[in-house]
Write a protein that holds these residues in place. Structure first.
Motif, short mmCIF file in Angstrom:
data_model
loop_
_atom_site.label_atom_id
_atom_site.label_comp_id
_atom_site.label_asym_id
_atom_site.label_seq_id
_atom_site.Cartn_x
_atom_site.Cartn_y
_atom_site.Cartn_z
N ASN A 120 0.88 -1.33 -0.19
CA ASN A 120 0.12 0.03 0.05
C ASN A 120 0.87 1.26 0.08
OD1 ASN A 120 -2.95 -1.30 0.79
ND2 ASN A 120 -1.70 -2.05 2.01
N ALA A 121 2.13 1.25 -0.08
CA ALA A 121 2.95 2.34 -0.18
C ALA A 121 2.57 3.74 -0.90
CB ALA A 121 4.47 1.85 -0.54
N THR A 122 2.33 3.27 -2.26
CA THR A 122 1.88 4.43 -3.06
C THR A 122 0.63 5.10 -2.75
OG1 THR A 122 3.15 3.21 -4.82
CG2 THR A 122 1.36 4.94 -5.60
N PHE A 123 -0.47 4.00 -2.34
CA PHE A 123 -1.59 5.07 -2.10
C PHE A 123 -1.44 5.49 -0.83
CE2 PHE A 123 -2.32 1.49 -4.60
CZ PHE A 123 -3.24 1.69 -5.59
N ILE A 124 -0.79 5.16 0.33
CA ILE A 124 -0.49 5.71 1.67
C ILE A 124 0.26 7.06 1.25
CG2 ILE A 124 0.50 5.62 3.79
CD1 ILE A 124 0.21 2.65 3.81
N GLY A 125 1.30 6.94 0.61
CA GLY A 125 1.92 8.22 0.12
C GLY A 125 1.03 9.30 -0.48
N TRP A 126 0.16 8.89 -1.41
CA TRP A 126 -0.86 9.74 -2.04
C TRP A 126 -1.79 10.14 -1.06
CZ3 TRP A 126 -4.60 7.71 -6.46
CH2 TRP A 126 -5.42 8.60 -6.87
N ASP A 127 -2.15 9.22 -0.20
CA ASP A 127 -2.98 9.81 0.88
C ASP A 127 -2.60 11.04 1.70
OD1 ASP A 127 -5.49 9.83 2.27
OD2 ASP A 127 -5.02 8.39 3.71
N HIS A 128 -1.39 11.04 2.10
CA HIS A 128 -0.62 12.13 2.91
C HIS A 128 -0.33 13.42 1.98
CE1 HIS A 128 -0.13 10.22 6.74
NE2 HIS A 128 0.56 9.06 6.20
#
Length: 248
Positions: free
Chosen positions: A90-98
């Motif tokens: 989920n790294a990309t989506f967590i980074g996008w979320d922040h």
């Protein structure tokens, strides 16, 4: 009967847990928004045309592969390995979320957000199967990976992780602003400038042709002159068409 009281106790605890999670989520969201904005203002890159992200947009469960993150959440039960697996998936989506706070601040469209994150417009399902989503050279993915690891630290990560990551996201946004803005916006501006440059000579040719035709009309005083005017108009029109064909 005795078991009715037991069920009632569990239901009350369950409802209290749901309310606590909601209140904690709202509190974290507001704190993260305030810290993010304050950090950018301290660094001197917050502009008047920027807008703060609303709590509703931040807690929207229908964006950024929320279902995938929910399904993979049990991986965090496994010490160390499970947390790393969850963070990697989920790294990309967590980074996008922040970084979404920054995207909302500059009012970046959802289309350009996906272009910035994935390099092209991809749905969440396609992005999960796209190798570029897990590319180690993807800055958003690396940022999201470490954010997830920090938030998975017992006690410290649950309490201080969200605030720490909000500050990190703000500093990341500061670096983006000082480097000239997002890549997708720079490419879009370059395309617009190239289009304007290519249209400039054509506009000049049209203006030149119009001036030639106006000059021809001004000297037309009789039948012979009207023939000259017609000739000048046709000559100017042919010149413009020839220049446009060569440009293409």
């Amino acid at each position: 009967v005795w078991w009715a009281w037991l069920i009632a106790v569990f239901l009350v605890l369950f409802e209290a847990g749901i309310v606590s999670v909601l209140l904690l989520s709202v509190s974290h969201s507001k704190s993260q928004r305030d810290v993010f904005t304050a950090t950018m203002k301290i660094e001197g890159v917050w502009r008047e045309d920027m807008t703060e992200q609303s709590i509703v947009d931040d807690l929207n469960p229908t964006k950024k592969a929320f279902i995938v993150r929910l399904l993979t959440f049990p991986l965090q039960i496994i010490p160390f390995v499970g947390q790393a697996m969850y963070a990697a998936i989920n790294a990309t989506f967590i980074g996008w979320d922040h970084m979404d706070r920054y995207f909302d601040a500059i009012q970046l469209s959802p289309h350009l957000q996906r272009v910035e994150i994935f390099g092209e417009e991809l749905s969440d399902c396609r992005a999960l199967c796209n190798p570029a989503t897990y590319d180690i050279d993807n800055d958003i993915a690396r940022f999201g990976f470490f954010c997830s690891i920090i938030e998975s630290i017992p006690v410290f990560g649950w309490v201080f992780g969200p605030i720490n990551n909000a500050i990190a996201a703000a500093l990341y946004a500061v670096d983006i602003e000082r480097s000239g803005g997002l890549v997708c916006l720079r490419e879009e501006n370059e395309d617009e400038e190239s289009n304007q440059e290519s249209q400039g000579p054509l506009d000049a040719l049209r203006e030149k042709g119009e001036r030639v035709m106006q000059f021809g009309e001004s000297i037309a005083t009789n039948d012979n002159d009207s023939r000259a005017t017609k000739y000048l108009k046709e000559k100017a029109k042919a010149s413009i068409i020839s220049s446009l064909s060569n440009k293409r």
